[in-house]
Motif scaffolding. Sequence first.
Motif, PDB file in Angstrom:
ATOM      1  N   LEU A  14       0.610  -1.162   0.299  1.00 39.87           N
ATOM      2  CA  LEU A  14      -0.048   0.166  -0.005  1.00 39.87           C
ATOM      3  C   LEU A  14       0.734   1.002   0.000  1.00 39.87           C
ATOM      4  O   LEU A  14       0.641   2.641  -0.403  1.00 39.87           O
ATOM      5  CB  LEU A  14      -0.925  -0.266   1.273  1.00 39.87           C
ATOM      6  N   GLN A  15       2.022   1.237   0.080  1.00 37.73           N
ATOM      7  CA  GLN A  15       2.601   2.127   0.305  1.00 37.73           C
ATOM      8  C   GLN A  15       3.183   2.835  -1.112  1.00 37.73           C
ATOM      9  O   GLN A  15       4.054   3.812  -1.412  1.00 37.73           O
ATOM     10  CB  GLN A  15       4.278   2.702   0.839  1.00 37.73           C
ATOM     11  N   ASP A  17       1.389   1.963  -5.422  1.00 34.96           N
ATOM     12  CA  ASP A  17       0.626   2.674  -5.755  1.00 34.96           C
ATOM     13  C   ASP A  17      -0.427   1.551  -6.401  1.00 34.96           C
ATOM     14  O   ASP A  17       0.090   0.053  -7.073  1.00 34.96           O
ATOM     15  CB  ASP A  17       1.327   2.878  -7.780  1.00 34.96           C
ATOM     16  N   LEU A  18      -2.110   1.882  -6.056  1.00 38.21           N
ATOM     17  CA  LEU A  18      -2.968   0.914  -6.122  1.00 38.21           C
ATOM     18  C   LEU A  18      -3.469   1.222  -7.494  1.00 38.21           C
ATOM     19  O   LEU A  18      -3.591   2.475  -7.732  1.00 38.21           O
ATOM     20  CB  LEU A  18      -3.924   1.451  -4.866  1.00 38.21           C
ATOM     21  N   LEU A  43      -6.222  -3.786   7.253  1.00 35.81           N
ATOM     22  CA  LEU A  43      -6.347  -1.837   6.576  1.00 35.81           C
ATOM     23  C   LEU A  43      -7.261  -1.476   7.455  1.00 35.81           C
ATOM     24  O   LEU A  43      -7.015  -0.213   7.956  1.00 35.81           O
ATOM     25  CB  LEU A  43      -6.806  -1.697   5.139  1.00 35.81           C
ATOM     26  N   ARG A  47      -6.120   0.771  10.603  1.00 39.68           N
ATOM     27  CA  ARG A  47      -6.807   2.422  10.972  1.00 39.68           C
ATOM     28  C   ARG A  47      -7.397   2.570  12.144  1.00 39.68           C
ATOM     29  O   ARG A  47      -7.660   3.894  12.271  1.00 39.68           O
ATOM     30  CB  ARG A  47      -8.182   2.430   9.388  1.00 39.68           C
ATOM     31  N   LEU A  52      -2.391   3.993   9.573  1.00 37.00           N
ATOM     32  CA  LEU A  52      -2.930   4.621   8.470  1.00 37.00           C
ATOM     33  C   LEU A  52      -3.738   4.943   8.710  1.00 37.00           C
ATOM     34  O   LEU A  52      -5.285   5.646   9.202  1.00 37.00           O
ATOM     35  CB  LEU A  52      -4.103   3.146   7.597  1.00 37.00           C
ATOM     36  N   LYS A  53      -3.746   6.494   8.114  1.00 35.87           N
ATOM     37  CA  LYS A  53      -4.728   8.100   7.443  1.00 35.87           C
ATOM     38  C   LYS A  53      -5.909   7.718   6.682  1.00 35.87           C
ATOM     39  O   LYS A  53      -7.711   7.746   7.660  1.00 35.87           O
ATOM     40  CB  LYS A  53      -4.272   8.831   7.355  1.00 35.87           C
ATOM     41  N   ARG A  54      -5.439   7.036   5.753  1.00 34.40           N
ATOM     42  CA  ARG A  54      -6.397   6.683   4.766  1.00 34.40           C
ATOM     43  C   ARG A  54      -5.477   6.007   3.943  1.00 34.40           C
ATOM     44  O   ARG A  54      -4.758   5.804   3.159  1.00 34.40           O
ATOM     45  CB  ARG A  54      -7.120   8.123   3.702  1.00 34.40           C
ATOM     46  N   ILE A  55      -6.575   5.778   2.416  1.00 30.91           N
ATOM     47  CA  ILE A  55      -6.457   5.082   0.731  1.00 30.91           C
ATOM     48  C   ILE A  55      -6.770   6.404   0.617  1.00 30.91           C
ATOM     49  O   ILE A  55      -7.913   6.248  -0.242  1.00 30.91           O
ATOM     50  CB  ILE A  55      -6.440   3.741   0.576  1.00 30.91           C
ATOM     51  N   GLY A  56      -5.508   6.938  -0.341  1.00 31.85           N
ATOM     52  CA  GLY A  56      -6.413   8.128  -1.506  1.00 31.85           C
ATOM     53  C   GLY A  56      -5.356   8.802  -1.932  1.00 31.85           C
ATOM     54  O   GLY A  56      -4.492   7.962  -2.647  1.00 31.85           O
ATOM     55  N   ALA A  57      -5.452  10.066  -2.636  1.00 31.16           N
ATOM     56  CA  ALA A  57      -4.450  10.402  -3.910  1.00 31.16           C
ATOM     57  C   ALA A  57      -3.349  11.714  -3.035  1.00 31.16           C
ATOM     58  O   ALA A  57      -4.234  12.184  -2.532  1.00 31.16           O
ATOM     59  CB  ALA A  57      -5.295  10.645  -4.893  1.00 31.16           C
ATOM     60  N   VAL A  58      -2.476  11.349  -3.546  1.00 33.02           N
ATOM     61  CA  VAL A  58      -1.505  12.610  -3.457  1.00 33.02           C
ATOM     62  C   VAL A  58      -1.655  13.411  -4.289  1.00 33.02           C
ATOM     63  O   VAL A  58      -1.009  12.283  -5.469  1.00 33.02           O
ATOM     64  CB  VAL A  58      -0.115  12.077  -3.037  1.00 33.02           C
TER      65      VAL A  58
END
Lengths: 155, 151
Positions: A14-15, A17-18, A43, A47, A52-58
């Motif tokens: 998860l660190q 790219d998904l 996950l 959390r 884990l803060k979130r699964i999201g976009a940077v």
Amino acid sequence: MTRHDIIDRVIKELQGDLPAVYRPYQVVAERTGLSEEEVISVLNGLREKGMLKRIGAVLRHQKVGYDANAMVVWKVAEEDMDRVGNLMAACPLVSHCYWRETPAGWPFNIFTMVHARSHQELQAVIHELSCKSGIGEYRVIESVRELKKTSVQYR
Amino acid sequence: MDQVDIKILNYLQEGITLSPRPFLDMARELGISEETILARIEALRDRGLIRRLGGVFDSPRMGMKSTLCAMEVPEARIPEVAQQVNAYREVTHNYLRNDVYNMWFTVTASSGEDLERILQEIESYTGIKVISMPVRQRYKIKVAFALNDET
């Protein structure tokens, strides 16, 4: 495989790219040798622990229109730190606000990252932060060149 | 970037659900089809607007120790010093900035000992003092950019 190994594998995956596919956690499952259910359970556990803060976009902020950025450092008295820190944190254009330990000879102890869509907007926000907080001693440190930008490797 | 892209990017910055079909959940919330969302995400990634889609971790809670460092590097030595500093995978960000301290970088290591060792190595290799400014209190970390049609 121990629980610890399972968690490590999921973090490692998860660190990166998904892929944008119908069942992304199924892809993670295949890559880690786990089931989709196990991946989601790990996950959720991470959390809950706040790891884990979130699964999201940077985003690349310059590319989405925020191309005027600065690190602004402020000289704040120790007893005033929380008031100023929280006030600056409330500004939507401030992405990071920290009180840092600083060495002798560096009097600026509150560090903010400010992002704006123009140089004019940047100046206006900094001026507003100074007026609202009453902190007049500060320095605007702009980046001249990016030398490196990567993500933290956790595992 | 059109309205659909903007909706997608704003949503993705907040995070997708931890359910088997996170983009279906997203589709329902945004009123955009799942197929469109998947195609748009890949396009936004190809165009470089999305740096990464993945886990966003809390590094102190992950047990990592980090600090912000600054160095006063003579102009002529910048390439060489940058190369030495950037060689550490623990150095995640490094910027040249317009200050007396002109090189600013962050180091995130798996222990306090590792962190100290890296700073000492950089100092001894370069012969330049590294000032370290670890966090005492976090007031905010929220790297989310409100996007609207002005952009």
